[in-house]
Design a protein around this motif. Structure first.
Motif, mmCIF file in Angstrom:
data_model
loop_
_atom_site.group_PDB
_atom_site.id
_atom_site.type_symbol
_atom_site.label_atom_id
_atom_site.label_comp_id
_atom_site.label_asym_id
_atom_site.label_seq_id
_atom_site.Cartn_x
_atom_site.Cartn_y
_atom_site.Cartn_z
ATOM 1 N N ARG A 115 6.603 -5.264 -5.555
ATOM 2 C CA ARG A 115 7.678 -4.384 -5.996
ATOM 3 C C ARG A 115 8.811 -4.376 -5.580
ATOM 4 N N GLU B 117 8.907 -6.040 -10.873
ATOM 5 C CA GLU B 117 7.312 -5.770 -10.394
ATOM 6 C C GLU B 117 6.538 -7.131 -10.788
ATOM 7 N N ASP C 36 -3.657 -0.584 -2.903
ATOM 8 C CA ASP C 36 -4.175 0.912 -2.898
ATOM 9 C C ASP C 36 -3.178 1.885 -2.789
ATOM 10 N N GLU C 37 -1.813 1.766 -3.390
ATOM 11 C CA GLU C 37 -0.528 2.471 -3.452
ATOM 12 C C GLU C 37 -0.074 2.520 -1.919
ATOM 13 N N SER C 38 -0.499 1.677 -1.160
ATOM 14 C CA SER C 38 0.124 1.565 0.351
ATOM 15 C C SER C 38 0.961 0.222 0.674
ATOM 16 N N ILE D 108 1.846 -4.431 -2.145
ATOM 17 C CA ILE D 108 1.422 -3.054 -2.136
ATOM 18 C C ILE D 108 -0.522 -3.103 -2.579
ATOM 19 N N THR E 51 0.080 -5.617 -5.975
ATOM 20 C CA THR E 51 1.294 -5.402 -6.626
ATOM 21 C C THR E 51 2.573 -5.817 -5.886
ATOM 22 N N ASP F 6 11.816 4.093 -0.580
ATOM 23 C CA ASP F 6 10.906 3.484 0.456
ATOM 24 C C ASP F 6 11.523 3.460 1.685
#
Length: 376
Positions: A13, A3, A72-74, A70, A11, A19
């Motif tokens: 990862r 990460e 906003d967690e998308s 990534i 981010t 995934d």
């Protein structure tokens, strides 16, 4: 690599088998977008296809190393490096979902992975290849200072035929560092105005200056001293490189989101500066004053008007401004023409406001700026 924290927004990862479904959905929803330059991704037709691809990447401890981009967690894209350990070299590639371009996401992500490869993993050389006509992809290495080595003629076959490939490279000894260039801030602090850099187009950008920019600033000021000293009295205080470093230090608030001078670059060269100074009024809401100057060599090419347009766009969004003003000397017809071409209107004349002449104050409301966007 597991990460990498690019900044408070992005981010990178390493993907896992879990995934597979959302990676397939990302490809599936971007097929028309990917078809032009990355048709190979269209071969992924099911979630199972994607899972098998991930299994190969995970099992291969060397070779290709993909990372998810990534926000906003998308998952909004993929960036990766194909590493040749024997030669201590790597080739970086990337793609981003449609609609995510124009925000510097790929450039920031690429800066972070280049930093990881050159400074942590000991890679000596990184290459980036992009189709000659793929200007968005080519802009990434160009902004990061990669050297354009040349063109591989008809090197890749796409659905519409063979295309030439532009080749860029960066050596470990040449890399300035992603943080030094302002593209990466792993601290997680909220992003401030001008950090990361504001990307204007494929050749131009603006960013907050740092201590290492003193030499370039001094050289530009020194070569424009005669013309600047008439309109910009502050330039008379910069007589040495030390003065330039002090000017940068005193005028930049790195830990506070108070606006900042932004250095304007075209094709990697410092060409001028633009200052955004926000303020807040209880009656009229937040406003900001914009001032600018450009080296004589770059005048008359529309570069500063593009920089001002991008700066006003960014400032209105970042500071939630009600309006923007521009102050310029009454006799500075170039600066006045720029404000007028951008749709600013004369608000008032401050008589004797400068040592040499009256000052014209132009203004535009955020509502008028948005309404007239297509006319600029």
């Amino acid at each position: 690599m597991t990460e990498i924290q690019v900044d408070s927004e992005i981010t990178l990862r390493t993907p896992t088998l879990s995934d597979a479904e959302r990676l397939f959905e990302l490809i599936n929803s971007n097929r028309a977008h990917l078809r032009e330059w990355l048709p190979g991704l269209l071969a992924v037709e099911t979630v199972e296809h994607e899972r098998k691809w991930l299994q190969k990447r995970i099992a291969d401890t060397g070779g290709e190393k993909p990372l998810l981009i990534i926000m906003d967690e998308s998952v909004i894209g993929v960036i990766g490096a194909h590493i040749q350990e024997r030669n201590a070299s790597a080739e970086v590639g990337y793609w981003l979902a449609e609609g995510q371009q124009g925000r510097g996401i790929t450039t920031r992500s690429c800066a972070a992975i280049v930093d990881e490869l050159l400074r942590v993993q000991g890679i000596n050389r990184i290459a980036i290849r992009a189709a000659v006509e793929n200007t968005r992809s080519r802009a990434v290495p160009e902004r990061l200072g990669f050297v354009h080595e040349g063109v591989e003629r008809q090197a890749v076959k796409l659905p519409d035929g063979f295309v030439d490939i532009a080749v860029y490279s960066m050596l470990a000894s040449e890399w300035q560092g992603a943080q030094a260039m302002g593209f990466v801030d792993p601290s997680g602090r909220p992003l401030t105005f001008g950090t990361p850099p504001i990307l204007i187009d494929n050749q131009m950008m603006m960013r907050r200056p740092g201590a290492t920019d003193a030499e370039d600033l001094y050289a530009l000021l020194d070569s424009n001293r005669d013309r600047l000293e008439w309109w910009s009295a502050w330039s008379t205080r910069v007589r040495t490189r030390k003065d330039a470093a002090e000017l940068i230090r005193s005028s930049t608030h790195h830990d506070e989101d108070l606006g900042s001078p932004l250095f304007v670059y075209d094709s990697g060269a410092l060409i001028g500066a633009l200052n955004v100074d926000p303020s807040k009024s209880e009656d009229n809401g937040a406003t900001a004053d914009v001032r600018y100057w450009i080296g004589g060599e770059w005048e008359g090419r529309g570069l500063m008007i593009r920089a001002c347009r991008a700066a006003v766009d960014a400032a209105i969004a970042h500071f939630e401004l009600a309006g923007v003003t521009i102050h310029t000397g009454a006799g500075n017809m170039r600066a006045r023409a720029l404000a007028e071409r951008l749709g600013f209107q004369i608000l008032r004349v401050d008589r004797g406001a400068s040592a040499t002449e009256d000052v014209i104050v132009y203004s535009v409301s955020s509502a008028d700026w948005a309404e007239n966007a297509t006319n600029r």
